[in-house]
Write a protein that holds these residues in place. Structure first.
Motif, PDB file in Angstrom:
ATOM      1  N   TYR A 111       4.119   7.142  14.833  1.00 48.62           N
ATOM      2  CA  TYR A 111       3.959   5.711  14.568  1.00 48.62           C
ATOM      3  C   TYR A 111       4.690   5.358  13.276  1.00 48.62           C
ATOM      4  N   VAL A 112       5.915   4.850  13.419  1.00 50.86           N
ATOM      5  CA  VAL A 112       6.717   4.447  12.261  1.00 50.86           C
ATOM      6  C   VAL A 112       6.222   3.106  11.746  1.00 50.86           C
ATOM      7  N   ILE A 113       6.082   2.985  10.433  1.00 47.70           N
ATOM      8  CA  ILE A 113       5.563   1.757   9.831  1.00 47.70           C
ATOM      9  C   ILE A 113       6.539   1.218   8.781  1.00 47.70           C
ATOM     10  N   SER A 114       6.483  -0.080   8.594  1.00 48.15           N
ATOM     11  CA  SER A 114       7.294  -0.717   7.561  1.00 48.15           C
ATOM     12  C   SER A 114       6.621  -0.532   6.209  1.00 48.15           C
ATOM     13  N   LYS A 115       7.361  -0.853   5.150  1.00 46.44           N
ATOM     14  CA  LYS A 115       6.793  -0.772   3.812  1.00 46.44           C
ATOM     15  C   LYS A 115       5.605  -1.723   3.679  1.00 46.44           C
ATOM     16  N   GLU A 116       5.722  -2.903   4.286  1.00 39.72           N
ATOM     17  CA  GLU A 116       4.637  -3.873   4.207  1.00 39.72           C
ATOM     18  C   GLU A 116       3.389  -3.357   4.916  1.00 39.72           C
ATOM     19  N   GLN A 117       3.567  -2.709   6.083  1.00 39.74           N
ATOM     20  CA  GLN A 117       2.425  -2.143   6.803  1.00 39.74           C
ATOM     21  C   GLN A 117       1.749  -1.038   5.988  1.00 39.74           C
ATOM     22  N   MET A 118       2.553  -0.254   5.300  1.00 40.99           N
ATOM     23  CA  MET A 118       1.993   0.815   4.470  1.00 40.99           C
ATOM     24  C   MET A 118       1.169   0.238   3.326  1.00 40.99           C
ATOM     25  N   GLY A 136      12.487  11.165   9.047  1.00 45.66           N
ATOM     26  CA  GLY A 136      13.731  10.855   8.346  1.00 45.66           C
ATOM     27  C   GLY A 136      13.412  10.155   7.032  1.00 45.66           C
ATOM     28  N   ASN A 137      13.969   8.966   6.860  1.00 46.41           N
ATOM     29  CA  ASN A 137      13.679   8.170   5.669  1.00 46.41           C
ATOM     30  C   ASN A 137      12.568   7.147   5.898  1.00 46.41           C
ATOM     31  N   ASP A 138      11.998   7.147   7.088  1.00 48.55           N
ATOM     32  CA  ASP A 138      10.977   6.165   7.436  1.00 48.55           C
ATOM     33  C   ASP A 138       9.578   6.734   7.234  1.00 48.55           C
ATOM     34  N   HIS A 139       8.706   5.884   6.750  1.00 50.85           N
ATOM     35  CA  HIS A 139       7.313   6.287   6.641  1.00 50.85           C
ATOM     36  C   HIS A 139       6.639   6.168   8.001  1.00 50.85           C
ATOM     37  N   THR A 140       5.643   7.008   8.211  1.00 52.25           N
ATOM     38  CA  THR A 140       4.820   6.974   9.417  1.00 52.25           C
ATOM     39  C   THR A 140       3.358   6.859   8.984  1.00 52.25           C
TER      40      THR A 140
END
Length: 350
Positions: free
Chosen positions: A222-229, A283-287
């Motif tokens: 589940y990849v999340i955006s910075k705002e979701q994090m 990768g460079n994406d937060h999950t």
């Protein structure tokens, strides 16, 4: 703060296998731990009695209560609990170890640590499960089952899973969707009952492996955006009133204490730079997996007032509750309340 690792008999009542625990206290044994080691080196070799409370009247008469009791540790004559009901039953430490013995004989787990805290009011044994959970292709999670009880009525004997990420030694908890996260152990009185309780714990281990393999891999996918994090962290650490104010567009410095701002800043920093986070990210994406581990990483590494306070909080207190809530939210992102767009970028909470 009082020293919570029990020292009633002149030594720290804690034993661990092969390596010191994070609090650095107690005895380290290089050979696999036996129940005798847990009993003696872990400081669990004491008995507890339940006795009726006695009331003294002004005329000197004694009244022995029929429904109010206290518990006493007999080896050091220490009162552990008071105002206990007549139905409260003491389960001796040796009885819990008898259940553990059955599990060791099955060969699916070993004793990792054992000890007593708060003058022996709480005791615990941590079993390491032989099989790890694999998340993605390179993130490994060790599995443990914590068996704990108290001798003053606050905690019935309970077995619950707890996990540690190999890459960064984070403590995680189960309490996730679909997992029977803990079981209450019945007071055992014979060999047949011990076998039944051991079988229930072994089933708990097996179920935890299957369910959390799916849970953790679901988080990792589940990849999340910075705002979701940021929303996720806010929901984990902020109160309902703070969340409501942030939703109205107020800036964090107007809503949150300096301490709370520092917590969010530290968690955000761990999310981006913490040990093992490269394994949790895609990768460079937060999950959700990397966000969840940022919470657990922060909590297990933050400064506590003492090593004993750290142990008590992570095993029984607010730290354990926060980690549990973080896991539930990570698996149920629809329950995360969105916050108003505020500038968290670069850890700037202004």
């Amino acid at each position: 703060m009082a020293h919570l690792i029990d020292n009633s008999k002149g030594f720290n009542a804690f034993v661990s296998f092969a390596a010191p625990a994070w609090h650095g206290l107690g005895t380290v044994l290089n050979n696999p731990l036996s129940t005798a080691d847990a009993l003696n080196q872990g400081g669990l070799n004491y008995d507890v009695l339940k006795l009726p409370n006695i009331h003294y009247l002004p005329n000197g008469e004694e009244i022995i209560s029929e429904d109010s009791f206290f518990t006493v540790r007999t080896d050091v004559n220490k009162v552990l609990g008071s105002r206990l009901g007549k139905d409260y039953e003491v389960m001796q430490n040796i009885e819990a170890l008898n259940v553990v013995d059955e599990i060791l004989q099955a060969g699916t787990a070993t004793i990792e640590t054992a000890g007593a805290i708060d003058e022996g009011r709480k005791v615990f044994i941590c079993l390491k499960v032989a099989k790890d959970i694999i998340v993605g292709s390179n993130d490994s999670v060790k599995q443990f089952v914590l068996i704990a009880t108290s001798h003053y009525g606050s905690l019935s004997i309970t077995a619950m899973p707890t996990n540690v990420r190999v890459v960064c030694n984070n403590t995680l908890t189960a309490a996730l969707r679909g997992s029977q996260d803990k079981i209450k152990i019945r007071h055992t009185i014979n060999a047949a009952n011990r076998l039944q309780e051991a079988a229930r714990i072994l089933k708990l281990m097996s179920n935890n492996t299957a369910v959390n393999t799916d849970n953790y891999n679901e988080m990792a996918a589940y990849v999340i955006s910075k705002e979701q994090m940021f929303n996720y962290f806010g929901n984990v650490f902020c109160t309902h009133s703070e969340i409501k104010d942030l939703q109205l567009g107020k800036k964090p410095k107007e809503v949150l204490s300096t301490r709370k701002q520092n917590i969010l800043s530290d968690v955000l920093n761990f999310a981006n730079n913490g040990q093992g986070q490269s394994c949790a990210m895609k990768g460079n994406d937060h999950t959700m997996w990397s966000a969840y581990n940022a919470v657990t990483g922060y909590i297990t590494r933050k400064k506590y007032s003492s090593a004993s306070d750290r142990a008590n909080s992570l095993l029984f207190g607010t730290a354990a509750d926060t980690i549990e809530n973080a896991g539930v939210l990570a698996l149920n992102p629809s329950k995360i309340q969105p916050l108003h767009r505020v500038n968290f970028d670069g850890l700037n909470l202004n």
